[in-house]
Each structure stands twice: as C-alpha cells, then as structure tokens.
Scaffold this motif. Structure first.
Motif: not given
Length: 507
Positions: A57, A48, A51-53
């Motif tokens: 997070l 996560v 692949y997240n901005t």
C-alpha cells in the motif's frame, strides 16, 4: 470511593477532549496533504495495512500521491508517510532528536528490552548510552570477531552434513529460516557475551523458541488490535496473551543477562574482545555515573534481540535470492573460492559480487519495513518538492504527529534506482560511481543509525562464503513476504515464516 469515581470520569473526559482537540488540529494543519480516503471510520487504514502484502500500500500511495502522503489510523488520528529526500535527511540527521520514536514503539522496547539504547531518547541521554555501547560495535570490534563468525558457520556446515548422511543423499530440503535464526542467535551470544547458546546442534532450544514465538505467527485479530491501538494506548501491550509473551521473553533475557554479567565481572579479563567486555570497559572509562546492573542488562537484551531477528531475516532473504539466481550463485561461489577464510577487510573490499548481492538483498528486502517517528513539537520540515503543487518547500507538522518512513518505498524509488527499481539486479551496485550503500536505509542513518551494521554485514557475508563453498541452493516453492516484527519469507499461503530450499552438496 465516590471521589475516585468522579476523578476517573474527569480524567477520562480530559483525555478524550485532548485527543479530539489534537485530532482536529492535525486535520486542519495537514488538510492540504494528499492521501487515500479512510477505508474505516474506526480503524482507518490500519486493517488494510495489516492484512495486505507488506509495504504494497505504501508503494501504491506514494506512486499515486507523491513524496508526502497523509493517511488515517485508528479512531481518526492522522499519520504521515514521507519519502521526500530532504525531509528524510532532516528527520534522521539534523532534526533526529526532535523526532523521537512514537510512545507506543518506546513502550514496546521498554517492556521487552528495558531502557536501553533502542528506548532512550534525547540527545544527552542517547549519546551517553552510545558512548558505552559504541566501542563494542565498532569496525575494529567486528574485525576482531570475524573468526567467531566463521567458527559458527563451520558448525552449521557440519550439522548439515549430518543431515545429508542421515538421509543417505546428496540432495535434501533444509528449512533455512530455522537455521538462519540459530546461526544469528549463536553468533550474537558468542561474539557479544562469550556465551554459547548452542543452537547449532539442531535440537529444540528454549530461548530461540521464545524469541521466535513472540513475533513469528500467523496474523490474528488480537495481534491486529494491538498493532492498531498501541500508537494511541501503549498500555495495551500489557494485556492478554501477547503481554504475557512479552513479559516472559523479557524475564528469560533478563535472567540470562544477569548470569552472564556476573560471570563477566568475575573474570574481568582486560584483554577480552567480546562486546560485553568492551562495553563494560567503555562504561568505566567514559561515564561519570556508571550504568547499574539493570541498564547493562537492558543493553544486553537489546543486542541479543537486534542481533537475532533482523540478521536472521536478511540471511533467509539472501539465500532465497541466491536460489532464484543460479548464475549469480555460481559467480559468487567462484569469486569466494580462495584458500582460507577471508578477513573482515577482504569481506568488505575484495569480493564485489558478494557485496553487490548483499546490498541488493538489503535494498529489496529491508528487515524493518517502516522507520517510525513522532514530532516532539510543532515543527517545519524542509522538502525537495512542494506538497500538492503548493509551491511551499516546507511542511508544518503538528506536535504528536506520527511519521512513517517506508523503507521499501524509498529503496524502490525509480528516480533514484531507475526504471528497474522493482527488480532484483545486483549488478546495479557494481558501478561504484553511481551507487553507494549510503543510499540504503535498511540500517537507518544519522545519530540514531544502527551501531551494529558492520557486525551484521560481516557475519552474514562470512556465512554466505562458507555455505557457498559446500552447497548449492534452489527453491521449488512460491515465496511471499510475511510481516512479523521484521519482514520474513514464507511459503505462499502458510502461517509462519518458512523457506524450505533444496540443498545439494558440492564437496
């Protein structure tokens, strides 16, 4: 053969046993530290995060759980994300040599660049390399080399005018990330090595393409596996296409460094002000045991790499923000419209609007998202606030624990920067009584802080002054952050880094 087989089985068993022993020890020691539940038994939060901005997070976690957050990496190993100011001051300052780079990070630097100043650990070894490299990256060195920055900026202006003429227009679209990389590479080449890479001609360039291709790519499953696992298995960096690219880049940089070193030693100009000459003279003057050719080459690879990616990314983000802030763009243009090229000292002291815009760009767009460290021994870290209301202002961190200092979170801390910390507001820097550049971690701080910060700031400001005197900028696209080795801009939804700006001639 049977002996080798049994030995391999025993070695694997001991490695697995030690891994799980350290894992359970870490789980017990950090059991009271809050954090998100693991989203994957195999990958923890690595997928996560990948692949997240970039940085999103970390922001969510710290605004939910506080200054110290525990999260899970691949195969259950525990990591800490820390934004507590006392802890950061200790990790980067007094305890700097007790928190070396993680083994995977060191393996990356060693494989790509060699055993230079980014790789070396330990107080004595690091200070020895710093004495050799430091004078070449000093304030005085940056002051002496400022004319080179303007010369390269003028070359870039000349090439852009050719683009306008070829299209018979005073308004065209220019891909800024490409030109930012070319400017950064040519500048580090001329200023540090007395070598002109000649990237600013605008033609395809092998070294620029190699450096860019190593990290500037759309996120792939292979890259994810390498990113997730190199903390535990640094040897994974040698595998596959990525390993081949790392070796290719190291060889190209090494061959170039060897040729330049031979030329520098042959000329041996005692009056030369390039970083290469200053480094060689400092090494002769201070080292009881001088650097061999490979050590010098490692420093040269390091300087080229450090002068390319972070600088080019910062240039791109600065011009993106200028394109989104036409009032600030015009105000800075008027501020720098003095006759002649500003000196190094004028760049730092005479243009408060330019300085404020540059610092705000570094605050919201730090090129390196995370500053990673590993506890060399079990150690107690001081805190400004207790964890989970325990009342204890110290945190005992087990040996081998990887600690992330998320720069974007620290530089958006509302208790430091105010309710508008998420907004791009350069004016916050105009009140010197409340804001100082020391609050930024974009170049890190302490004994392991970036030696080239003055060099980088001067070349970026010199380019900004030069381009704003000739052009205006606007952005017709939605731009998002994209994490390669550094955080780059790209048009939303595209694969690799991109920043096509509408550029108009003003002269």
């Amino acid at each position: 053969m049977l002996y080798i087989y049994h030995f391999s089985i025993a070695f694997a068993f001991v490695y697995i046993l030690r891994f799980f022993q350290q894992r359970f020890s870490s789980l017990f020691a950090l059991r009271h530290v809050p954090g998100p539940k693991s989203s994957s038994w195999v990958w923890g939060e690595e997928k996560v995060l990948y692949y997240n901005t970039p940085g999103a997070l970390y922001l969510d976690w710290h605004r939910t759980y506080g200054n110290v957050v525990k999260f899970t990496g691949a195969f259950g190993h525990q990591l800490l994300s820390v934004t507590d100011p006392h802890a950061i001051s200790f990790i980067l300052g007094e305890g700097a040599y007790q928190f070396p780079k993680p083994k995977g990070v060191r393996a990356w630097f060693r494989m790509l660049l060699g055993e230079g100043i980014l790789w070396v650990e330990g107080k004595e070894a690091h200070e020895k390399q710093r004495r050799s490299v430091g004078p070449a990256l000093s304030v005085q060195s940056a002051r002496n080399l400022t004319p080179v920055f303007y010369e390269n900026a003028a070359k870039m202006v000349s090439q852009w005018h050719k683009l306008f003429d070829a299209q018979h227009s005073d308004e065209i679209v220019i891909e800024i990330t490409n030109w930012a990389g070319r400017f950064a590479l040519d500048t580090v080449g001329r200023a540090t090595l007395s070598y002109d890479f000649d990237c600013l001609r605008g033609q395809p360039h092998a070294l620029a393409e190699t450096l860019d291709g190593l990290t500037n790519h759309e996120k792939s499953l292979t890259s994810f596996y390498m990113k997730a696992l190199f903390w535990l298995l640094p040897s994974i960096l040698h595998l596959g296409k990525k390993g081949q690219m790392i070796r290719k880049t190291r060889k190209e940089l090494g061959d170039l460094a060897t040729d330049i070193l031979k030329d520098a030693e042959a000329v041996s100009d005692p009056n030369s002000k390039t970083l290469m000459s200053l480094m060689l003279r400092a090494d002769k003057a201070t080292a009881a045991v001088r650097m061999d050719d490979e050590q010098v080459a490692a420093q040269m690879r390091t300087i080229i790499s450090a002068g390319y990616e972070p600088v080019s990314a910062t240039i791109a983000w600065l011009f993106f923000e200028l394109s989104m802030s036409p009032e600030w763009q015009q105000a800075i243009r008027e501020e720098v419209s003095t006759a002649g090229d500003p000196t190094f000292d004028e760049l730092n002291n005479a243009y408060p609007l330019l300085d404020a815009f540059f610092l705000e760009t570094l605050r919201l767009h730090p090129p390196v998202l995370e500053n990673h460290h590993e506890a060399a021994e079990t150690i107690s870290i001081p805190l400004s606030e207790s964890v989970a209301g325990s009342g204890d202002l110290h945190l005992v961190v087990p040996k081998g624990t990887i600690i992330s200092l998320p720069v974007n979170v620290i530089q958006k801390d509302k208790s430091t920067w105010g309710f508008d910390a998420d907004d791009f507001r350069p004016e916050r820097w105009l009140h010197r009584g409340t804001r100082t550049s020391r609050e930024l971690l974009a170049f890190s701080v302490g004994p392991r802080g970036c030696l080239g910060r003055n060099f980088a700031a001067a070349e970026i400001k010199a380019l900004t002054v030069t381009l704003l005197r000739h052009f205006t900028f606007s952005c017709p696209h939605e731009i998002e952050a994209f994490q390669s080795f550094v955080i780059r801009p790209r048009v939303k939804g595209e694969g690799s880094s991109s920043l096509p700006l509408t550029v108009r001639r003003t002269l």
